[in-house]
Structures are given as structure tokens and as C-alpha cells.
Write a protein that holds these residues in place. Sequence first.
Motif, PDB file in Angstrom:
ATOM      1  N   ARG A 197      -0.921   5.680  -8.176  1.00 62.03           N
ATOM      2  CA  ARG A 197      -0.721   4.342  -8.722  1.00 62.03           C
ATOM      3  C   ARG A 197      -1.630   4.017  -9.903  1.00 62.03           C
ATOM      4  O   ARG A 197      -1.242   3.249 -10.780  1.00 62.03           O
ATOM      5  N   TRP A 198      -2.813   4.602  -9.917  1.00 64.87           N
ATOM      6  CA  TRP A 198      -3.790   4.135 -10.893  1.00 64.87           C
ATOM      7  C   TRP A 198      -4.097   5.117 -12.018  1.00 64.87           C
ATOM      8  O   TRP A 198      -4.419   4.697 -13.130  1.00 64.87           O
ATOM      9  N   GLU A 213      -9.250  -0.245  -5.012  1.00 63.64           N
ATOM     10  CA  GLU A 213      -8.241  -0.490  -6.036  1.00 63.64           C
ATOM     11  C   GLU A 213      -8.751  -1.422  -7.129  1.00 63.64           C
ATOM     12  O   GLU A 213      -8.326  -1.314  -8.288  1.00 63.64           O
ATOM     13  N   HIS A 228      -6.120   7.001   0.621  1.00 61.90           N
ATOM     14  CA  HIS A 228      -6.689   6.234  -0.496  1.00 61.90           C
ATOM     15  C   HIS A 228      -6.808   7.065  -1.766  1.00 61.90           C
ATOM     16  O   HIS A 228      -6.505   6.576  -2.865  1.00 61.90           O
ATOM     17  N   LEU A 231      -4.796   6.413  -5.399  1.00 64.70           N
ATOM     18  CA  LEU A 231      -5.398   6.398  -6.731  1.00 64.70           C
ATOM     19  C   LEU A 231      -4.667   7.355  -7.662  1.00 64.70           C
ATOM     20  O   LEU A 231      -4.378   7.020  -8.824  1.00 64.70           O
ATOM     21  N   TRP A 257      -7.555  -6.346  -8.649  1.00 65.43           N
ATOM     22  CA  TRP A 257      -6.630  -5.318  -9.124  1.00 65.43           C
ATOM     23  C   TRP A 257      -5.399  -5.941  -9.755  1.00 65.43           C
ATOM     24  O   TRP A 257      -4.894  -5.458 -10.785  1.00 65.43           O
ATOM     25  N   THR A 310       0.827  -1.210   0.000  1.00 65.81           N
ATOM     26  CA  THR A 310       0.000   0.000   0.000  1.00 65.81           C
ATOM     27  C   THR A 310       0.862   1.260   0.000  1.00 65.81           C
ATOM     28  O   THR A 310       0.403   2.330  -0.392  1.00 65.81           O
TER      29      THR A 310
END
Length: 356
Positions: A351-352, A303, A344, A348, A263, A196
Motif C-alpha cells: 500500500r505504501w 501506517e 504489517h 507497507l 495516514w 487493513t
Amino acid sequence: MNAFDEYLERLSDDEIAELERVNDNYLAAAAMEPGIEQEKILDALYADAAKLDSALHMVLARMFQLFSVFQRGAHAEGFRLFVPTMELLKQRRHEIPENATESMSSMVFQPLSVMLDDPAVPRATVEGFLNQLEQETRSTGHGAAELAVARAYWHAHTGERDAAEDWMDRWLADGSNWWAPEKTMTIGLMSAIIGTFDAGEALRELDLRVPGMVGPPHRVMNIRVDRAGYLAVCGKHDDAWQALTAAIDGQELDAVAERCASWAVVRAADGAPENSGDDSPGAREIVAAAEENIDTTSLDAVEDVAAVARFHLLRGDRARGERRRAEAYERARAYDVRNGTGHHAALLDRRWFADV
């Protein structure tokens, strides 16, 4: 001869017959849908097992009761059952067959995960549970490893890295056989806590531990799929796709999607062709199966949904991708509001969606 076999040796024929009846009743109760009716039957089963002094069935009955109680949100009732159940397990685990102890050792995560999944549960309630667990640990001298890993997991969820790493170090230093470093249960939790914060560090730990890991085949597959996901997050797309296909190794796609982290499955499909052209599934087929199996009631959905959103955005389905991205941020914000952090949403961003 272990303690469980010695226990069986001491039973009379009538007691053996009664134990078989209790075991049959347990199997029937465990197959029921969780709820108050199941809990009543398990409570009666616990009393029957106590008369026979069967530690195995006493703990099993309480475990399934706890799962049901926490699932239906009866936290106060669950807490009343939880502490004496953990104490019973700690005092008499030597009387329980080894193949039954792994799931029992992670019992501490049942109430914790239920509370973490629901952003409406206040932070004070979660920390009250952990404080209660710590008091019980100090008074009985049991459960230090479980307390440490629970606190590490909580702080990983809130994004408080120093605290998470401190508690993880305490957990691993405890030396508990239940949390042996080669067990899939240990490796999975360790990589989730580290991951994480730092995908590269999680990947390095997995590369170190995966070759020697031991555990049930489905959990071995889970860890290998997680590693494929981290490979992709670290930009190693071809390696990730090869690792994913090797991990699932001809398994039914629906079973893989149901058992493994969505994920990781979706992210590892970054390096997949649109359609494979042979018997193996292509990227869209893999993502469709993973998307269908996302548990929208769990913390993992943040995720999982983000991975699906990113996939659709990169593959040109803008409307679907944006809808899923908005859903991921909505979920992230709900947890961040509860926790009083921005962990959180920042995850996002970083990482995303940094590259879409």
C-alpha cells in the motif's frame, strides 16, 4: 421519563446535594493526569457513588480508573477491574443517560488497544484477555457484540482475514443499539477492519454509510477524513483532495492533525498543490502538521509514519523519506514478530511503497 430521571426524582434534598458533590469530585478527578493518585481518588469516588446507588458515577469512576491502570501497564490489575465493570455497565446501562453511553460501549477497546500498541505484550496475553472476555460473556449473557468486535479488530491487526470477517459479521448481526450501523463509532471500526485488507472495499462501505451517519461533529470529520485517505489509496487523488478539504472545512489545521488519522490526512494530500496560494493549507503544511502529531507509542504509527515517508520520497526529500521508511518497517516487523505473521510489512510493501 427515563430511568436516570426517575433515579433523580427519588433522591432527597440531602442526597441531591451529596450527588452534586460526587459529580464535582468526578469532574476534578477526570481532569487529573492518569496515574496511581488519580486511581485512588476514583476508587473513593466509586465508593461514594455506590452509597448513593448512582450507576452513572460508579461506571464513570471505574472507566477512568481502567484507562489509567492500562496506560501504566498494570494489566493484571486492569483485568481484575475490567470484567466487573463491564458487567455493571451491562446490567445498569438503562440507568445511564444516552449521551454518556457511547464512550462506555467501547470500553472493551481500552485494554485491547493498550496491549496491541505495545509489541512487547505477547500474543498469548492478548488472546488470554479475549478468552477471559468470552468466558464472562457466556456466563453473564452480556457483551456478545463487544466480544465480537474486539476479536474482529484483533484479527485485523494480525492479518487473519477470514477470522476478522467472521467476527465482524457476528458483531454486526448482533443488532446492538450501541453499535447501530449509522453511528460513527460503528462505521469507523468497520472501515478500519475492512481497510487493513482491502482499501477499495472499505471505500465502498464508506460511500454507502457516510451520507446517513450520525455522531459528534469531530467523529463525523474523522470518518470523512478516513474516506479521503481511502480515495487516495485507490488512486482517486483529485477526489481525495476535494474530500479532505471539504471534511476539514476551515478547521484549524493543528486540531485536524491531532484528531484525525495521520495516514489519511497525508495520503489525501497527494493531490494537493505544494502551496495552495490562498487561505487553505498546501500539501507541505498539511503533512508537517500531521507528522508532528503522530503518536509514536501506538499501532497506528506504522501506517502514519509510512504515509509521511512516502510523501517525502515522492516530493524529492530522499534522505528524510528513507529514514521514515526504515522506521515504518522497523515498527511493522516488531508487531509481526509478536503476532507470528507478516501482515504489517506486507501492507507497507503493497500500500505504501509499491510505487516509490
